[in-house]
Scaffold this active site. Structure first.
Site, short mmCIF file in Angstrom:
data_model
loop_
_atom_site.label_atom_id
_atom_site.label_comp_id
_atom_site.label_asym_id
_atom_site.label_seq_id
_atom_site.Cartn_x
_atom_site.Cartn_y
_atom_site.Cartn_z
N GLU A 93 16.76 16.03 39.92
CA GLU A 93 15.71 16.27 38.94
C GLU A 93 14.62 17.18 39.49
OE1 GLU A 93 12.34 13.58 36.69
OE2 GLU A 93 14.40 12.84 36.70
N ARG A 109 14.98 16.29 30.43
CA ARG A 109 14.43 16.85 31.67
C ARG A 109 14.74 18.35 31.78
NH1 ARG A 109 12.68 13.03 30.51
NH2 ARG A 109 12.44 11.06 31.58
N SER A 144 11.19 10.22 40.86
CA SER A 144 12.62 10.18 40.58
C SER A 144 13.30 11.46 41.07
CB SER A 144 12.86 10.00 39.09
OG SER A 144 12.35 8.77 38.64
#
Length: 341
Positions: A337, A165, A239
């Site tokens: 995130e 990520r 998320s």
């Protein structure tokens, strides 16, 4: 190109949260993007890039600067050699539209990333991933413009410095670039990746015998639809937290207390990745939690939800409560995130 003032950003994000942009412009070409950058320089404005608005939480106070929404479209397919193809897409293209295009053209590599919201240009920044695949597996090059000089640069896969990520474009140097196009190295006659647990379970439960590009895309769409909230019903950015990467010693310690905790060894490392969703659900009990206008989705503990009138302050407060709970119970510090403006 029209540069507007005091534009609400609320409905330009999937969270359905956010104040006004002091200045706002949607650009549909590289020429318009360059003109927007000149305007920002002349007005001494900070620049904020908005794609599909699916991975951001914008402050209730809005953004004091120029928000540039990237709407540069276009899809191009070029044959390389040995059944390999270069698939090029403008940064403003819908990510899932590109995945659908690749599957319809018999191209292997993107199918496990089906139904991820957002734009093509945002995908490399986040190194998006799902169901055993990441965008780093197929990116050939990324084209971007330097905000300071106006020059274009083409970054190779290696130069993108992809990580979990993460990428070069999240670094202090990388944030000075705006992505305009992305190219992918895809193949015909490849093999599908059905090794991820959720896909394996779906195949067994639904007695799927036809394993193809199209069926894998359809399975991923079905799984995501079951686990994640509909953007038509809720505001969400998907998320909210990254899965933690922890030491071998730490995972052994956690297994002693929680034998069922998932863990996945990291390639070329002694560390392990564990599931933030599992911790938030099974250790901290956050799945289905609600506090006024905000909450955690009933089917996925990683997903924070705006039930209709939430503010960015309320979302952030809930996120911090979740981080504190995980730290208290496991000594793990969750990382967010999504991008927060």
């Amino acid at each position: 190109m029209n540069i507007a003032e005091h534009v609400s950003l609320k409905n330009l994000t999937t969270f359905k949260i956010g104040g006004n942009a002091r200045f706002f412009v949607a650009v549909k070409s590289v020429f318009e993007l360059k003109a927007a950058l000149v305007f920002a320089t002349n007005q001494n404005l900070n620049i904020f890039i908005l794609g599909g608005g699916s991975n951001v939480l914008i402050s209730d106070n809005g953004i004091d600067g120029l928000v540039i929404k990237i709407e540069i479209e276009g899809i191009e397919l070029n044959e390389l050699d040995n059944n390999r193809f270069e698939l090029i897409a403008g940064a403003g293209e819908s990510w899932d539209k590109l995945v659908e295009y690749s599957v319809q053209n018999g191209l292997y590599g993107l199918e496990n990333l089906s139904l991820i919201p957002g734009s093509v240009g945002a995908a490399p920044i986040q190194n998006i991933g799902a169901y055993g695949s990441e965008i780093k597996d197929t990116v050939l090059w990324v084209e971007a413009i330097d905000c300071t000089t106006g020059d274009f640069k083409r970054f190779s896969n290696e130069e993108c410095k992809f990580a979990y990520r993460d990428s070069f474009f999240k670094s202090s140097e990388g944030r000075n670039y705006i992505i305009t196009r992305v190219a992918f190295n895809l193949s015909r006659g490849g093999t599908v990746n059905i090794s991820y647990k959720d896909i394996e379970n779906y195949i067994k439960t639904n007695l799927v015998h036809d394993i193809s590009l199209t069926s894998v895309r359809n399975m991923v769409i079905a799984i995501r639809t079951e686990k994640l909230p509909s953007l038509k019903e809720y505001g969400t950015a998907g998320s909210f937290f990254k899965n933690p990467i922890i030491t071998k010693e730490k995972i052994y310690e956690l297994r002693a207390k929680y034998p069922d905790i998932p863990s996945y060894p990291i390639v070329d490392s002694t560390n392990f990745k564990t599931s933030a969703a599992w911790i938030l659900d099974n250790i901290c009990g956050f799945k289905g939690f609600r506090e006024g206008n905000v909450g955690v989705y009933k089917n996925q503990a990683l997903v924070l939800v705006n039930f209709g009138n939430a503010t960015a302050q309320e979302i952030n407060a809930l996120a911090e409560k979740m981080i504190a709970s995980v730290k208290e119970k496991t000594e793990i510090i969750l990382e967010k995130e999504i991008q927060i403006f």
